[in-house]
Design an enzyme around this catalytic site. Structure first.
Site, PDB file in Angstrom:
ATOM      1  N   HIS A 171      49.627  17.133  18.753  1.00 53.94           N
ATOM      2  CA  HIS A 171      50.818  15.851  18.055  1.00 53.94           C
ATOM      3  C   HIS A 171      49.784  14.937  17.405  1.00 53.94           C
ATOM      4  CE1 HIS A 171      46.708  13.341  19.812  1.00 53.94           C
ATOM      5  NE2 HIS A 171      47.179  14.413  20.328  1.00 53.94           N
ATOM      6  N   GLU A 224      45.630  17.642  27.457  1.00 53.80           N
ATOM      7  CA  GLU A 224      45.031  17.915  26.765  1.00 53.80           C
ATOM      8  C   GLU A 224      43.509  17.839  27.701  1.00 53.80           C
ATOM      9  OE1 GLU A 224      42.142  18.858  24.666  1.00 53.80           O
ATOM     10  OE2 GLU A 224      42.633  17.384  22.945  1.00 53.80           O
TER      11      GLU A 224
END
Length: 205
Positions: A11, A84
């Site tokens: 990202h 994550e």
């Protein structure tokens, strides 16, 4: 069925990235620079001819994926396994704050050892294995010869790639950290993949 290529895309930048804060699975949005990074990378990745886009369900990843969806017209699929690493109650802390409170963690990192990110978080190996499993499943569920883009997060994607290459956790230190909005290209091959390119970024961002 197996995809021919899996493009893993980190990202764009968030305010916490810029401040060096642990994000983990907190849903921190892209900042203005992160949106610019994702928009710049999207046409480069679209040129690879993706057939699927699969994203972490955290907002910073899905907003990055949306830039590619605009170029390709593809729907965004979500797989929460692409999140994550879970850093537990270290969310929002800086490295300096974590190291000061947990010198044993700092020592483990310096020695190349794995360690749990807070008592309630994951180890690096746990996060990497989770994401590697997701990437394997995504690749195997895709048409033969296709290209899949998987949008996720820097640390967990890096460790997952190491595992998919047939290496152990310690080898993640041989790869530089993934830059915001960078993409890497892998060729699936059962339990041992090939890394075709790493940490690509669009010019000027």
């Amino acid at each position: 069925m197996t995809a021919a290529r899996v493009v893993v895309w980190r990202h764009g930048e968030t305010a916490w990235n810029a401040e060096g804060r642990y994000q983990g699975q907190a849903d921190v949005a892209l900042n203005a620079r992160g949106l610019t990074q994702a928009a710049a990378a999207a046409p480069r990745i679209a040129a690879l001819g993706p057939d699927r886009i699969v994203s972490s369900d955290l907002g910073r990843a899905s907003a990055t994926a949306q830039q590619l969806a605009r170029h390709t017209g593809l729907p965004i699929e979500f797989d929460p396994r692409l999140k994550e690493i879970d850093v537990g109650d270290w969310v929002g802390m800086t490295n300096a704050e974590v190291f000061a409170a947990h010198p044993d963690f700092a020592e483990a990192l310096a020695a190349g050892r794995d360690a749990r990110r807070s008592a309630s978080g994951e180890t690096g190996a746990q996060a990497g294995a989770r994401v590697a499993e997701a990437l394997l499943d995504i690749a195997e569920a895709s048409p033969d010869g296709s290209t899949v883009v998987a949008v996720g997060h820097g640390f967990a994607l890096r460790v997952a790639m190491v595992f998919l290459l047939g290496l152990d956790y310690a080898h993640n230190l041989t790869l530089g950290g993934l830059w915001n909005a960078s993409w890497s290209v892998l060729q699936p091959g059962g339990e041992r993949w090939r890394l075709l390119s790493y940490n690509n970024v669009a010019d000027g961002v």
